[in-house]
Design a protein around this motif. Structure first.
Motif, short mmCIF file in Angstrom:
data_model
loop_
_atom_site.label_atom_id
_atom_site.label_comp_id
_atom_site.label_asym_id
_atom_site.label_seq_id
_atom_site.Cartn_x
_atom_site.Cartn_y
_atom_site.Cartn_z
N HIS A 31 0.83 -1.21 0.00
CA HIS A 31 0.00 0.00 0.00
C HIS A 31 0.87 1.26 0.00
O HIS A 31 0.64 2.18 -0.79
CB HIS A 31 -0.94 -0.01 1.21
CG HIS A 31 -1.75 1.22 1.34
ND1 HIS A 31 -2.79 1.52 0.50
CD2 HIS A 31 -1.65 2.25 2.21
CE1 HIS A 31 -3.30 2.69 0.84
NE2 HIS A 31 -2.63 3.15 1.88
N LEU A 32 1.87 1.29 0.86
CA LEU A 32 2.74 2.48 0.93
C LEU A 32 3.53 2.68 -0.36
O LEU A 32 3.67 3.81 -0.83
CB LEU A 32 3.69 2.36 2.13
CG LEU A 32 3.01 2.47 3.50
CD1 LEU A 32 3.99 2.08 4.60
CD2 LEU A 32 2.47 3.86 3.72
N MET A 33 4.01 1.59 -0.94
CA MET A 33 4.74 1.69 -2.20
C MET A 33 3.79 2.19 -3.29
O MET A 33 4.16 3.04 -4.10
CB MET A 33 5.33 0.32 -2.58
CG MET A 33 6.10 0.34 -3.86
SD MET A 33 7.63 1.27 -3.70
CE MET A 33 8.57 0.52 -5.01
N GLY A 34 2.57 1.67 -3.32
CA GLY A 34 1.59 2.13 -4.29
C GLY A 34 1.28 3.61 -4.15
O GLY A 34 1.23 4.35 -5.14
N GLU A 35 1.12 4.07 -2.92
CA GLU A 35 0.87 5.50 -2.68
C GLU A 35 2.04 6.35 -3.16
O GLU A 35 1.84 7.39 -3.77
CB GLU A 35 0.65 5.75 -1.19
CG GLU A 35 -0.70 5.40 -0.68
CD GLU A 35 -0.90 5.83 0.77
OE1 GLU A 35 0.09 6.15 1.47
OE2 GLU A 35 -2.05 5.85 1.20
N LEU A 36 3.24 5.89 -2.86
CA LEU A 36 4.43 6.64 -3.28
C LEU A 36 4.51 6.70 -4.80
O LEU A 36 4.83 7.75 -5.37
CB LEU A 36 5.69 5.99 -2.69
CG LEU A 36 7.00 6.69 -2.97
CD1 LEU A 36 7.00 8.12 -2.45
CD2 LEU A 36 8.15 5.92 -2.35
N MET A 37 4.18 5.60 -5.47
CA MET A 37 4.22 5.58 -6.93
C MET A 37 3.19 6.55 -7.51
O MET A 37 3.47 7.23 -8.49
CB MET A 37 3.98 4.16 -7.46
CG MET A 37 5.08 3.17 -7.15
SD MET A 37 6.66 3.57 -7.95
CE MET A 37 7.54 4.41 -6.65
N VAL A 38 2.02 6.63 -6.90
CA VAL A 38 1.01 7.59 -7.37
C VAL A 38 1.53 9.01 -7.19
O VAL A 38 1.44 9.83 -8.11
CB VAL A 38 -0.33 7.40 -6.62
CG1 VAL A 38 -1.27 8.56 -6.90
CG2 VAL A 38 -0.98 6.08 -7.01
N GLU A 39 2.09 9.30 -6.03
CA GLU A 39 2.62 10.65 -5.78
C GLU A 39 3.71 11.02 -6.77
O GLU A 39 3.83 12.18 -7.16
CB GLU A 39 3.16 10.74 -4.36
CG GLU A 39 2.09 10.75 -3.30
CD GLU A 39 2.67 10.82 -1.90
OE1 GLU A 39 3.79 11.31 -1.72
OE2 GLU A 39 1.98 10.35 -0.98
N GLU A 40 4.48 10.03 -7.19
CA GLU A 40 5.57 10.27 -8.14
C GLU A 40 5.11 10.17 -9.60
O GLU A 40 5.91 10.22 -10.51
CB GLU A 40 6.71 9.26 -7.89
CG GLU A 40 7.41 9.48 -6.58
CD GLU A 40 8.04 10.87 -6.47
OE1 GLU A 40 8.76 11.28 -7.41
OE2 GLU A 40 7.81 11.54 -5.45
N LYS A 41 3.79 9.97 -9.79
CA LYS A 41 3.18 9.86 -11.11
C LYS A 41 3.69 8.65 -11.90
O LYS A 41 3.76 8.66 -13.12
CB LYS A 41 3.38 11.14 -11.92
CG LYS A 41 3.02 12.41 -11.19
CD LYS A 41 1.80 13.04 -11.75
CE LYS A 41 1.51 14.39 -11.15
NZ LYS A 41 0.91 14.38 -9.87
N LYS A 42 4.03 7.60 -11.17
CA LYS A 42 4.46 6.34 -11.78
C LYS A 42 3.27 5.38 -11.67
O LYS A 42 3.26 4.45 -10.87
CB LYS A 42 5.70 5.80 -11.08
CG LYS A 42 6.90 6.70 -11.26
CD LYS A 42 8.13 6.14 -10.60
CE LYS A 42 9.30 7.09 -10.86
NZ LYS A 42 10.54 6.59 -10.32
N PHE A 43 2.28 5.66 -12.51
CA PHE A 43 1.00 4.99 -12.38
C PHE A 43 1.05 3.50 -12.70
O PHE A 43 0.36 2.71 -12.07
CB PHE A 43 -0.06 5.70 -13.22
CG PHE A 43 -0.25 7.13 -12.80
CD1 PHE A 43 -0.72 7.44 -11.54
CD2 PHE A 43 0.07 8.17 -13.66
CE1 PHE A 43 -0.90 8.76 -11.13
CE2 PHE A 43 -0.10 9.49 -13.27
CZ PHE A 43 -0.58 9.79 -12.01
N ARG A 44 1.86 3.11 -13.66
CA ARG A 44 1.95 1.67 -14.00
C ARG A 44 2.50 0.88 -12.81
O ARG A 44 2.03 -0.21 -12.51
CB ARG A 44 2.81 1.45 -15.23
CG ARG A 44 2.16 1.94 -16.50
CD ARG A 44 3.00 1.58 -17.72
NE ARG A 44 2.57 2.32 -18.88
CZ ARG A 44 1.61 1.92 -19.70
NH1 ARG A 44 0.96 0.80 -19.45
NH2 ARG A 44 1.27 2.64 -20.74
N GLU A 45 3.51 1.44 -12.15
CA GLU A 45 4.06 0.77 -10.98
C GLU A 45 3.05 0.75 -9.83
O GLU A 45 2.95 -0.22 -9.09
CB GLU A 45 5.36 1.44 -10.54
CG GLU A 45 6.49 1.21 -11.53
CD GLU A 45 7.79 1.86 -11.09
OE1 GLU A 45 8.16 1.74 -9.93
OE2 GLU A 45 8.42 2.50 -11.96
#
Length: 86
Positions: A31-45
């Motif tokens: 969940h935390l990694m997913g949130e971080l990826m969204v914040e970084e605009k790395k949507f596929r990840e």
């Protein structure tokens, strides 16, 4: 969050990736990694994290809603709608 906020994003990502490699079914790490990826605009990840999460925690509506939001942000309206219906 502290690592990201202090300019140590790469270190934070490496830490999450290591944690997930050691504990691939840890809901909190994914969940935390997913949130971080969204914040970084790395949507596929981010989608990858939430796809794993739905296999582990598929009864959690927050997982499906977040995945739907990410897919909607990627202009995948059909995919988003399927997630929202879960």
């Amino acid at each position: 969050k502290v690592m990201r906020d202090t300019g140590k994003l790469r270190e934070a990502l490496d830490t999450f990736r290591l944690g997930i490699s050691l504990f691939p079914e840890d809901k909190n790490l994914l969940h935390l990694m997913g949130e971080l990826m969204v914040e970084e605009k790395k949507f596929r990840e981010a989608v990858g994290c939430y796809e794993k999460l739905k296999k582990i925690d598929g009864d959690n509506p927050k997982v499906w809603n977040t995945l739907g939001d990410i897919k909607k942000g990627m202009f995948d309206e059909e995919g988003a709608e399927l997630c929202y219906k879960k």
